[in-house]
Design an enzyme around this catalytic site. Structure first.
Site, short mmCIF file in Angstrom:
data_model
loop_
_atom_site.label_atom_id
_atom_site.label_comp_id
_atom_site.label_asym_id
_atom_site.label_seq_id
_atom_site.Cartn_x
_atom_site.Cartn_y
_atom_site.Cartn_z
CE LYS A 71 -10.01 -3.13 13.54
NZ LYS A 71 -10.07 -2.78 12.14
CB ALA A 133 -1.00 -8.59 1.95
N1 LIG Z 1 -12.32 2.84 5.38
C1 LIG Z 1 -12.29 2.04 6.44
O1 LIG Z 1 -13.33 1.74 7.04
C2 LIG Z 1 -10.98 1.44 6.89
C3 LIG Z 1 -10.99 0.32 7.73
C4 LIG Z 1 -9.75 -0.25 8.13
C5 LIG Z 1 -8.56 0.36 7.71
N2 LIG Z 1 -8.60 1.47 6.91
C6 LIG Z 1 -7.35 2.09 6.42
O2 LIG Z 1 -6.63 1.12 5.70
C7 LIG Z 1 -5.24 1.35 5.75
C8 LIG Z 1 -4.50 0.05 6.04
O3 LIG Z 1 -4.87 -0.42 7.34
P1 LIG Z 1 -4.39 -1.84 7.87
O4 LIG Z 1 -5.05 -2.01 9.20
O5 LIG Z 1 -4.59 -2.88 6.83
O6 LIG Z 1 -2.81 -1.59 8.07
P2 LIG Z 1 -1.65 -2.69 8.09
O7 LIG Z 1 -2.14 -3.99 8.59
O8 LIG Z 1 -0.50 -2.02 8.77
O9 LIG Z 1 -1.25 -2.89 6.51
C9 LIG Z 1 -0.67 -1.84 5.78
C10 LIG Z 1 -0.57 -2.25 4.32
O10 LIG Z 1 -0.07 -1.14 3.56
C11 LIG Z 1 1.15 -1.53 2.92
N3 LIG Z 1 2.08 -0.38 2.91
C12 LIG Z 1 2.33 0.46 3.93
N4 LIG Z 1 3.24 1.37 3.56
C13 LIG Z 1 3.59 1.08 2.27
C14 LIG Z 1 4.48 1.67 1.32
N5 LIG Z 1 5.24 2.73 1.64
N6 LIG Z 1 4.56 1.12 0.08
C15 LIG Z 1 3.80 0.04 -0.24
N7 LIG Z 1 2.93 -0.55 0.61
C16 LIG Z 1 2.83 -0.04 1.85
C17 LIG Z 1 1.69 -2.67 3.74
O11 LIG Z 1 2.60 -3.42 2.98
P3 LIG Z 1 3.72 -4.36 3.68
O12 LIG Z 1 3.01 -5.65 4.03
O13 LIG Z 1 4.76 -4.54 2.65
O14 LIG Z 1 4.20 -3.63 4.91
C18 LIG Z 1 0.39 -3.42 4.06
O15 LIG Z 1 -0.06 -4.15 2.94
C19 LIG Z 1 -5.07 2.43 6.84
O16 LIG Z 1 -4.83 3.64 6.17
C20 LIG Z 1 -6.39 2.47 7.54
O17 LIG Z 1 -6.71 3.77 8.02
C21 LIG Z 1 -9.79 2.00 6.48
#
Ligand SMILES: NC(=O)c1ccc[n+]([C@@H]2O[C@H](COP(=O)([O-])OP(=O)(O)OC[C@H]3O[C@@H](n4cnc5c(N)ncnc54)[C@H](OP(=O)(O)O)[C@@H]3O)[C@@H](O)[C@H]2O)c1
Length: 263
Positions: A71, A133
């Site tokens: 992306k 974030a």
């Molecule tokens: N429903 C949908 O259509 C859709 C679309 C896109 C994504 N998603 C889901 O959204 C989720 C996030 O995706 P993303 O692409 O944004 O991932 P990402 O860019 O890796 O971001 C992960 C986020 O989660 C936080 N995080 C991870 N582990 C944590 C923990 N143990 N404690 C506190 N915060 C934690 C991270 O905080 P830090 O910055 O501190 O690491 C960051 O804010 C995934 O589960 C994905 O499957 C769903």
């Protein structure tokens, strides 16, 4: 039936087998009565630029979806991207124009907002707390600002990322009050979990669910499980809850409309 005149669409990802988009978008094409098919395209990061050149040359290609891990890279590979996608720093849908130009946009966050609106939960004017974030959070933050959220607090484990996202959103939408803050749902109407917490059994809660009040809207973006521990707690506390699948369902329609739009 695929014929010589069927318009081709794709989803580009690595790995690819887990993607749900072909089922969802092919159902959308059927519903619209379009002679179109969307197929999975397994392309690694090293070959992405080559693939974009092939897509420019492919005259019967209508467009393609871009997902993990491409992306961010897709922003610079497109010939044109929307201002919002450039600010978010990610593209998830590309339309191929008749002259071969590739035009990218981002619908992750807009799909989330459309899902809320479809349930009568328009975020406009509401005080929102966004927990997370990362990539999904950035798309949601911009989409909430785009529809005129009343106030936006962004909370994240790594505070610097929340501050950086808050300042990017407020630069793009100066009229909206956006700030980094604590993951405290008090004094918010809409609370969104956009972290990856909730996918695995035993994950911590993204915020203290004991602080939730019955009138609050609590939304999730995790799709599996459908009812995360956070949503279960919010339901017990009398909140209005929104599951993660709505985001993808509504995004699929927006992506389909964008790719099949003739400019
Ligand atoms: N429903 C949908 O259509 C859709 C679309 C896109 C994504 N998603 C889901 O959204 C989720 C996030 O995706 P993303 O692409 O944004 O991932 P990402 O860019 O890796 O971001 C992960 C986020 O989660 C936080 N995080 C991870 N582990 C944590 C923990 N143990 N404690 C506190 N915060 C934690 C991270 O905080 P830090 O910055 O501190 O690491 C960051 O804010 C995934 O589960 C994905 O499957 C769903």
């Amino acid at each position: 039936m695929i014929t010589g005149s069927t318009r081709l669409f794709g989803i580009v990802a690595d790995p690819i087998a887990q993607v749900r988009t072909p089922e969802v978008l092919n159902a959308y094409f059927d519903k619209q009565g379009l002679d179109a098919v969307l197929v999975p395209l397994h392309i690694g990061a090293a070959q992405l630029a080559v693939a974009f050149d092939v897509f420019r040359a492919l005259k019967n290609l209508g467009g393609f979806i871009v997902t993990v891990p491409h992306k961010t890279a897709a922003v610079d590979l497109c010939d044109e991207v929307s201002a919002a996608a450039r600010e978010i720093g990610a593209v998830n849908t590309v339309r191929r124009e008749p002259d071969g130009r590739l035009v990218g946009d981002m619908f992750d966050g807009r799909g989330f907002v459309a899902g809320l609106k479809a349930e009568g939960l328009d975020p406009a004017g509401r005080r929102a707390l966004l927990v997370g974030a990362g990539g999904a959070a950035a798309a949601i933050a911009f989409a909430l600002a785009e529809v005129g959220v009343g106030r936006l607090t962004i909370a994240n484990r790594t505070r610097a990322r929340a501050e950086e996202l808050a300042s990017r959103v407020s630069r793009f939408y100066p009229a909206i009050q956006v700030e980094a803050g604590d993951a405290d749902p008090t004094s918010h109407d809409l609370i969104v979990n956009s972290t990856s917490l909730g996918m695995k059994t035993g994950d911590a809660m993204p915020f203290d669910t004991e602080l939730l009040q019955p009138e609050q809207i609590v939304a999730e973006i995790i799709m599996k499980p459908e009812m995360t521990a956070m949503l279960r707690q919010a339901t017990l506390r009398g909140c209005v809850v929104q599951a993660g699948r709505h985001m993808l369902d509504h995004q699929a329609r927006l992506m389909g409309e964008f790719m099949t739009r003739v400019s």
